[in-house]
Design an enzyme around this catalytic site. Structure first.
Site, PDB file in Angstrom:
ATOM      1  CE  LYS A   1      39.458  43.682  41.578  1.00 26.46           C
ATOM      2  NZ  LYS A   1      37.839  42.077  40.931  1.00 26.46           N
TER       3      LYS A   1
ATOM      4  CD  GLN B   1      31.176  48.910  34.183  1.00 26.81           C
ATOM      5  OE1 GLN B   1      30.270  48.681  34.403  1.00 26.81           O
ATOM      6  NE2 GLN B   1      31.997  47.792  34.110  1.00 26.81           N
TER       7      GLN B   1
ATOM      8  CG  ASP C   1      38.414  46.295  38.276  1.00 22.82           C
ATOM      9  OD1 ASP C   1      37.599  46.229  38.675  1.00 22.82           O
ATOM     10  OD2 ASP C   1      39.091  45.808  36.980  1.00 22.82           O
TER      11      ASP C   1
ATOM     12  CG  ASP D   1      28.907  45.440  30.997  1.00 24.52           C
ATOM     13  OD1 ASP D   1      29.057  44.015  31.000  1.00 24.52           O
ATOM     14  OD2 ASP D   1      29.429  46.103  32.849  1.00 24.52           O
ATOM     15  CG  ASN D   2      26.130  43.637  34.511  1.00 22.95           C
ATOM     16  OD1 ASN D   2      25.379  43.170  33.816  1.00 22.95           O
ATOM     17  ND2 ASN D   2      27.184  44.280  34.877  1.00 22.95           N
TER      18      ASN D   2
ATOM     19  CD  GLU E   1      25.930  40.840  30.620  1.00 25.53           C
ATOM     20  OE1 GLU E   1      26.718  40.418  30.948  1.00 25.53           O
ATOM     21  OE2 GLU E   1      26.203  42.248  31.360  1.00 25.53           O
TER      22      GLU E   1
ATOM     23  CE  LYS F   1      35.608  37.780  33.489  1.00 26.29           C
ATOM     24  NZ  LYS F   1      34.091  38.274  34.437  1.00 26.29           N
ATOM     25  CE1 TYR F   2      39.303  40.450  36.332  1.00 21.61           C
ATOM     26  CE2 TYR F   2      38.393  37.799  35.702  1.00 21.61           C
ATOM     27  CZ  TYR F   2      38.139  39.075  36.295  1.00 21.61           C
ATOM     28  OH  TYR F   2      36.718  39.579  36.766  1.00 21.61           O
TER      29      TYR F   2
END
Length: 666
Positions: A255, A315, A350, A386-387, A415, A527-528
């Site tokens: 990204k 992930q 991604d 995360d998630n 989270e 984040k990017y």
């Protein structure tokens, strides 16, 4: 005919979660209060105990111990046992009739009524001889002799000495130590409690990206550069630094700035797209440094009283070594391609996800456990996950129990901004802290109702809310339009409503520009891309944040979780609440405004009874944000809150008379 058996009923044992499926949560140094309803037919005198032991980790396992329960009336029994060390505990309840104590109560009534009790004395003697045999086997010859002598006295008939011995409390006490436990009833399950270390309950989190450590927005930072941030974070009063993923980032579908689908040659990509040719979840991004550099960063933080929390994001980038080495760990479409992650309309081109419950799980799950233990070996004891709600609950139950069986000091933060029952299920199965919906509670009634639910049993027995006013993913609409006043009041709420809270870097600078109207995302999201942070930006609220955290560390009441109580305020824009320690040694009142733009005044209804203060008593309050002291009297007080000072925090002191003069104590 089989031996006699007991008929005592034990029910409603608490605390327990889902019929004992999951452990309740406590903190080392506390005690666990166990309650149960216990009864049987007739009028027998009952005895009940809580049986308990520490069951994990292996090197701390103890033998079963017992603590007597006390009858509270109406068949309710209660006892406490100590939780001295971090780890897993087991407990249950056992009860039985004390036949000799029952005999004593009955013979006393008969004697008082003038009845002939020679037959009853023979019955009591037989009981005492049985008790004496058990005392002898237990290695207590003196007790055995005393019981035998009393039995012989009973055999001689209804003499004054026999009656006096029968009524002797000391004899009954001796006999009670050797009761017939074959008549005992034990609760039909063993319950559990998981005892966390203190940091799981009391912590202040600060999140920043080490790659932006140089703060110029152009140069990729390293762990050595990030070390220079540590004194700054310490000055703000935070004791946990949370780092987003620090691993190599994939190139495939990387990204660009503002989540663009097209990345430029210099775009750094999202840290959550984990894995590249340089390695995967056990590797460090080369531009951040080496594993040794990371360990040095952790040690430097620890030296300042700060722990490092690492992101666990299960992930992978399509470039992750796992994708080639273990294709069986991933979901494939019929055409052979791997499914990318998505939450329509959002899509994460991604990232690819694991096939969690497929046949590859037999090797996948142990590998992911080894990732956790790898970072534990580097000095990490806290993980922000995360998630977790997008991964199967059985996996988390297995992983967390496996880790805690050897390292009960590891803390996991969930989270999971998802359905409330899923969030609670994750907390039950082992997550010590949880993100919450605090971020979107903007009005007094809904905030009070939600925080009351979170901090009261039964929810507080398993879920600890970590309150975040912002994250890199979430810039709430309230902060986008409220200015510094809004940032102050939301920080004050987060820091005082819960014992654990956190914020993402930039909050102290009142960073509130969205990517576009109606979106809860930052413009030029970190984040990017690398960010240029001016930590001395005019209008910052650094001193305000530091003051809040200092107050939290100075006053024990803020370090406990389930001690929040709300009380009336006559203004719907002003919330009023109390936090106090059980012994009253630390008690603080908080009034906070929901209005970021205007001054708000209110009459506060002070909970004198809860504070241990008489209606006509004068007491001192110390307002901790402004360091002002006042004398209050009576059940009401007045407060004026402004955008510059949207919260008032009072430590409450009562006066006591000494020989010399009046002094005060907290």
């Amino acid at each position: 005919m089989s031996e006699r058996t007991g008929s005592t009923v034990i029910e409603n044992v608490r605390p327990q979660l889902d019929a004992g499926r999951w452990p309740v949560k406590r903190v080392e140094g506390e005690s666990l209060t166990v309650k149960a309803d216990i009864f049987k037919e007739g009028h027998d005198v009952l005895v009940a105990v809580v049986r308990w032991r520490q069951s994990a980790p292996k090197e701390q396992v103890t033998q079963w111990a017992e603590v007597p329960m006390v009858s509270k009336g109406n068949d309710l029994w209660e006892a406490d046992f100590p939780l001295e060390r971090n780890g897993r505990y087991e407990f249950t309840v056992e009860a039985w009739p004390d036949l000799f104590a029952t005999w004593v109560t009955e013979i006393k009534r008969k004697v008082d009524a003038g009845r002939d009790v020679r037959s009853e004395l023979l019955e009591g003697g037989a009981m005492l001889r049985a008790h004496a045999e058990r005392a002898q086997k237990a290695g207590s010859p003196d007790d055995a002799r005393r019981l035998t002598e009393a039995a012989a006295l009973f055999d001689k008939g209804m003499s004054p000495n026999a009656i006096a011995a029968a009524m002797d409390p000391g004899l009954a006490l001796t006999a009670s130590r050797y009761v017939d436990r074959t008549l005992a009833t034990r609760y039909d399950r063993v319950l559990e409690a998981f005892v966390d270390r203190e940091r799981a309950q009391f912590s202040s989190w600060y999140e920043f990206f080490p790659r932006s450590a140089l703060r110029d927005g152009r140069t990729h930072g390293t762990f050595r550069d990030a070390e220079k941030w540590l004194p700054y974070v310490q000055s703000l009063g935070f004791d946990v630094i949370y780092l987003p993923p620090i691993h190599p980032i994939g190139r495939t579908a990387r990204k660009g700035k503002n989540n663009s689908l097209t990345a430029g040659a210099d775009d750094v990509g999202s840290p959550w797209a984990i894995g590249a040719t340089e390695g995967g979840h056990k590797a460090v991004h080369p531009k951040l440094g080496t594993l040794e550099d990371f360990r040095r960063f952790v040690q430097a933080a620890n030296g300042l009283g700060i722990e490092i929390a690492l992101d666990l994001a299960w992930q992978c980038s399509p470039d992750h070594p796992y994708v080639k080495e273990h294709p069986e760990w991933f979901l494939h479409r019929p055409d052979g391609t791997i499914k990318t992650a998505e939450n329509p309309p959002k899509r994460y081109e991604d990232i690819v996800n694991f096939d969690w419950m497929g046949p590859g799980r037999t090797t996948l799950w142990p590998e992911l456990k080894s990732v956790v233990m790898h970072w534990v070996e580097q000095g990490v004891r806290i993980f922000r996950v995360d998630n977790p709600h997008t991964k199967p609950l059985p996996f988390w139950a297995w992983l967390i129990r496996e880790v805690h069986s050897v390292r009960p000091d590891i803390v996991f933060l969930s989270e999971a901004f998802t359905r409330p029952k899923v969030m609670k299920a994750l907390a039950k199965l082992g997550f010590q802290q949880s993100y919450t919906y605090f971020t979107w509670r903007n009005f007094k009634q809904e905030m009070e109702e939600y925080l009351t639910e979170l901090t009261s049993p039964p929810v507080a027995d398993f879920m600890r809310g970590n309150l975040w006013p912002n994250t890199p993913d979430i810039l709430p609409e309230f902060l986008q339009r409220s200015g510094p006043g809004g940032f102050r009041l939301r920080a004050a709420m987060a820091a005082t409503l819960s014992s654990t809270w956190g914020m993402y870097c930039g909050y102290e600078l009142c960073e509130g520009t969205p990517v576009k109207p109606g979106k809860e995302e930052y413009l030029d999201s970190e984040k990017y891309e690398l960010k240029a942070w001016d930590l001395d930006r005019p209008g910052n609220i650094r001193d305000y944040i530091a003051r809040l955290n200092a107050i939290r560390h100075q006053h024990r009441a803020f370090q406990l979780y389930s001690n929040l109580r709300f009380f009336p305020s006559d203004n719907e824009q002003v919330m009023f609440y109390l936090k106090r320690t059980p012994d009253g040694s630390s008690q603080v009142l908080v009034a906070v405004s929901f209005d970021p733009f205007h001054a708000q005044e209110s009459v506060l209804h002070v909970p004198l009874k809860e504070l241990g203060i008489q209606p006509d008593e004068t007491y001192q309050v110390h307002e901790l944000m402004t360091d002002e002291r006042s004398l209050w009297q009576g059940p009401t007080a007045h407060v004026r809150l402004t955008p510059e000072q949207p919260a008032a925090i009072w430590a409450v002191y009562r006066f006591r008379r000494s020989e010399q003069a009046f002094d005060y104590y907290e």
